[in-house]
Design a protein around this motif. Sequence first.
Motif, PDB file in Angstrom:
ATOM      1  N   SER A   1      15.010 -12.233  39.869  1.00  0.00           N
ATOM      2  CA  SER A   1      15.566 -12.703  38.588  1.00  0.00           C
ATOM      3  C   SER A   1      16.812 -13.530  38.807  1.00  0.00           C
TER       4      SER A   1
ATOM      5  N   VAL B   1      17.890 -10.623  29.681  1.00  0.00           N
ATOM      6  CA  VAL B   1      17.405  -9.269  29.346  1.00  0.00           C
ATOM      7  C   VAL B   1      16.612  -8.696  30.513  1.00  0.00           C
ATOM      8  N   VAL B   2      15.728  -9.552  31.068  1.00  0.00           N
ATOM      9  CA  VAL B   2      14.938  -9.090  32.229  1.00  0.00           C
ATOM     10  C   VAL B   2      15.853  -8.682  33.375  1.00  0.00           C
ATOM     11  N   THR B   3      16.865  -9.537  33.630  1.00  0.00           N
ATOM     12  CA  THR B   3      17.761  -9.272  34.759  1.00  0.00           C
ATOM     13  C   THR B   3      18.538  -7.984  34.570  1.00  0.00           C
ATOM     14  N   VAL B   4      18.900  -7.711  33.324  1.00  0.00           N
ATOM     15  CA  VAL B   4      19.654  -6.476  33.093  1.00  0.00           C
ATOM     16  C   VAL B   4      18.834  -5.281  33.559  1.00  0.00           C
ATOM     17  N   PHE B   5      17.569  -5.281  33.175  1.00  0.00           N
ATOM     18  CA  PHE B   5      16.748  -4.119  33.558  1.00  0.00           C
ATOM     19  C   PHE B   5      16.521  -4.044  35.059  1.00  0.00           C
ATOM     20  N   THR B   6      16.131  -5.179  35.657  1.00  0.00           N
ATOM     21  CA  THR B   6      15.892  -5.139  37.105  1.00  0.00           C
ATOM     22  C   THR B   6      17.175  -4.812  37.852  1.00  0.00           C
TER      23      THR B   6
ATOM     24  N   ARG C   1      19.779  -3.001  36.788  1.00  0.00           N
ATOM     25  CA  ARG C   1      20.126  -1.579  36.725  1.00  0.00           C
ATOM     26  C   ARG C   1      19.294  -0.791  37.715  1.00  0.00           C
ATOM     27  N   GLN C   2      17.994  -1.144  37.749  1.00  0.00           N
ATOM     28  CA  GLN C   2      17.107  -0.408  38.655  1.00  0.00           C
ATOM     29  C   GLN C   2      17.553  -0.599  40.100  1.00  0.00           C
TER      30      GLN C   2
END
Lengths: 120, 272
Positions: free
Chosen positions: B224, B253-258, B260-261
């Motif tokens: 991302s 938004v995508v980057t936030v999730f990846t 955090r993971q």
Amino acid sequence: MAPTKTPAAPSSQNPVVSLWKAYNQQTPDRLKFIDAFLFFLMLSGIIQFAYCVLVTNYPYNAFLSGFASTVGQFVLAASLRSQVNPQNKNEFKEVSPERAFADFALGSIVLHFFVYNFLG
Amino acid sequence: MFYPLALLLLAVTAQASTLTLKSPRFAVSDSTGSQLRGEPFSLTSRTASPVKLGARENLKITFQVVDKEDEKGVQPHQTFIRFYDASTGEEGIQPVRVTPGGKAKFDLNLSKPPLYLPPTSDEPLKVSLIIGTPDYDPLSVQLFDLVLPRSQPAPVHPDEVVFHPRPELYHTFRPEQKVPNKFISLVFSGIALAPWFVLLGLWSQVAPRATGLFSPSILPFIASLGAFEGLLFTYWLKLRLGDVLLYGAILGVVTVFTGRQALSSIAAKRTQ
């Protein structure tokens, strides 16, 4: 964590060499990685500025964006380095290294956006 | 259609009385009082030779306004002497005092030049008499020409220059900036790209082990971030601001999730 090297005995040569030797031996590899990046940014900024002063500042916006990108990235990387350095753990109790890297990534993306805007 | 014709007939049959002058006379005398030129003038024919007035001389016009039919004196409502300069279009008009019996006297003393006289030009002034009064035909007759001594030129209004075309403006612009010599540009481009090689060289020596880089928990985050950089580069090439902000928001938004993971997995590994 990256392994640190054991400190060697201080040499009797001039202070710059001994400083360099101490730096080489005592700094973890990760920090050296970031330091190399910082050195590269500094070189790049100096060369761009020298070109602007010596030859021309004709596409002035291009010079500004290029120079600002090196300076901005330097600042972000330097703050990342200081936050990630395990010896500074007492200074940054609430900021984990992961949080520092996330800040660095976000700041870099915003900086790149503005630089591209100004590049023209 | 007959209405204007009827008006015309009415005007013709109306009481059309005319005025005339009895014993009209003008006289030019100098400062001592001796007369230099004095002669009668008439309404029907202009005086042939122009009247010359010197610097301290006096022009006196006398006449009596009478009705043409019964020779009775008339005091008109308006009696003017007009001095008109045809070349400049300037005029000066002065009312004349007429007694109830119709006698009129007009003085022009050049020892004290009055303000209504127009500035002297090359042509003589045309002097005319204008009389207007109800029940009589109006009268506007050129009497004689008047030559006055030289005067000051007419004062120019300070704003006069605004009412004529102004001088044309020529703007000078900063000269176009030139691109420097191609050879110098190439040399400096090479010098500017040199730090990249320095960076790669240094990194080859101190690169930390990137074992976890391609593990499934971290790779999406790296991807991302790379996609963000690609988006910004495409924005530089062809996108517009609205587009890049939209795509950037989605990618963010995508980057936030990846992110955090990825970062939590690293933090877990670090604290172990």
